[in-house]
Design an enzyme around this catalytic site. Structure first.
Site, PDB file in Angstrom:
ATOM      1  N   TYR A 175       0.836  -1.201   0.000  1.00 16.69           N
ATOM      2  CA  TYR A 175       0.000   0.000   0.000  1.00 16.69           C
ATOM      3  C   TYR A 175       0.875   1.256   0.000  1.00 16.69           C
ATOM      4  O   TYR A 175       0.651   2.180  -0.793  1.00 16.69           O
ATOM      5  CB  TYR A 175      -0.937  -0.016   1.216  1.00 16.69           C
ATOM      6  CG  TYR A 175      -1.760   1.240   1.360  1.00 16.69           C
ATOM      7  CD1 TYR A 175      -2.810   1.505   0.497  1.00 16.69           C
ATOM      8  CD2 TYR A 175      -1.473   2.160   2.364  1.00 16.69           C
ATOM      9  CE1 TYR A 175      -3.567   2.660   0.619  1.00 16.69           C
ATOM     10  CE2 TYR A 175      -2.221   3.315   2.492  1.00 16.69           C
ATOM     11  CZ  TYR A 175      -3.263   3.567   1.616  1.00 16.69           C
ATOM     12  OH  TYR A 175      -4.003   4.718   1.741  1.00 16.69           O
ATOM     13  N   GLU A 184     -11.740   6.454   4.766  1.00 20.00           N
ATOM     14  CA  GLU A 184     -11.142   7.348   5.771  1.00 20.00           C
ATOM     15  C   GLU A 184     -12.131   7.609   6.904  1.00 20.00           C
ATOM     16  O   GLU A 184     -11.739   7.704   8.067  1.00 20.00           O
ATOM     17  CB  GLU A 184     -10.673   8.663   5.144  1.00 20.00           C
ATOM     18  CG  GLU A 184      -9.492   8.529   4.206  1.00 20.00           C
ATOM     19  CD  GLU A 184      -8.214   8.015   4.840  1.00 20.00           C
ATOM     20  OE1 GLU A 184      -8.076   8.025   6.090  1.00 20.00           O
ATOM     21  OE2 GLU A 184      -7.313   7.603   4.087  1.00 20.00           O
ATOM     22  N   TRP A 201      -5.252   2.310  10.361  1.00 16.12           N
ATOM     23  CA  TRP A 201      -5.457   2.154   8.925  1.00 16.12           C
ATOM     24  C   TRP A 201      -5.252   0.695   8.515  1.00 16.12           C
ATOM     25  O   TRP A 201      -5.905   0.196   7.600  1.00 16.12           O
ATOM     26  CB  TRP A 201      -4.538   3.071   8.132  1.00 16.12           C
ATOM     27  CG  TRP A 201      -4.733   2.886   6.659  1.00 16.12           C
ATOM     28  CD1 TRP A 201      -3.853   2.334   5.782  1.00 16.12           C
ATOM     29  CD2 TRP A 201      -5.906   3.201   5.896  1.00 16.12           C
ATOM     30  NE1 TRP A 201      -4.401   2.292   4.524  1.00 16.12           N
ATOM     31  CE2 TRP A 201      -5.672   2.825   4.574  1.00 16.12           C
ATOM     32  CE3 TRP A 201      -7.134   3.765   6.217  1.00 16.12           C
ATOM     33  CZ2 TRP A 201      -6.601   2.982   3.552  1.00 16.12           C
ATOM     34  CZ3 TRP A 201      -8.076   3.926   5.207  1.00 16.12           C
ATOM     35  CH2 TRP A 201      -7.802   3.537   3.889  1.00 16.12           C
TER      36      TRP A 201
END
Length: 190
Positions: A27, A49, A57
């Protein structure tokens, strides 16, 4: 925040420290900080988000495919039509974060997206700063900026939810509106 700068990963390349975690490297290297301009991709990022708010995350990234399946590939026209049966389905789906307020926000945000009188990408990218210096350490990376505060305010004014200044800045980072890869990071774009 910490004074840590770019650190060597298992492959010897210098990266932002968080990008060396085994489940984060791909990522970090191929997506985070890269420009996303298509409206659907941006809607997905706004949604993820919002779900990330208050969580790691890494949790969201591990559940990303589950989110995509549960939210019809983040097609705003489909998500905007979700009703009570869909809410119940989502609340029972272990493949996503089962938070009623965030699920409701995603549905409301799809409806707000469809009500926009301008392209979503143009709206979001209009808040990208003209200049954004390369951070040298993690301590140099802000959590909020004047631009993210203005973006959050503009989205809220248009009916979006779970889009405060910190979430808006994370969105700006994730979609390449700002490049917060550390100055010595192998992925830094310039």
């Amino acid at each position: 925040m910490t004074e840590r700068g770019a650190e060597p990963g298992p492959d010897g390349e210098l990266r932002c420290p968080w990008g060396n975690a085994p489940d984060m490297t791909a990522y970090h290297d191929t997506e985070w900080g890269r420009p996303v301009r298509d409206d659907r991709g941006l809607f997905e990022r706004v949604s993820l988000e919002a779900f990330q708010s208050g969580l790691s995350w890494a949790v969201i990234l591990r559940k990303r495919e589950g989110f995509r399946a549960a939210f019809a590939g983040f097609d705003p026209a489909v998500v905007a039509g979700f009703g009570e049966d869909d809410r119940a389905r989502l609340l029972g789906d272990a493949g996503i974060v089962r938070n009623r307020a965030k699920i409701d926000a995603t549905i409301a945000n799809a409806r707000a997206y469809l009500a926009l009188d301008e392209p979503f990408g143009e709206l979001l990218w209009s808040f990208a700063p003209d200049v954004h210096p390369a951070p040298r350490t993690l301590a140099d990376v802000p959590a909020v900026t004047p631009e993210s505060t203005a973006l959050a305010k503009a989205l809220k004014k248009r009916g979006f939810r779970f889009v405060g200044p910190t979430t808006a800045y994370a969105l700006m980072q994730a979609t390449g509106m700002v490049d917060d890869h550390l100055a010595d990071c192998v992925v830094r774009q310039g």
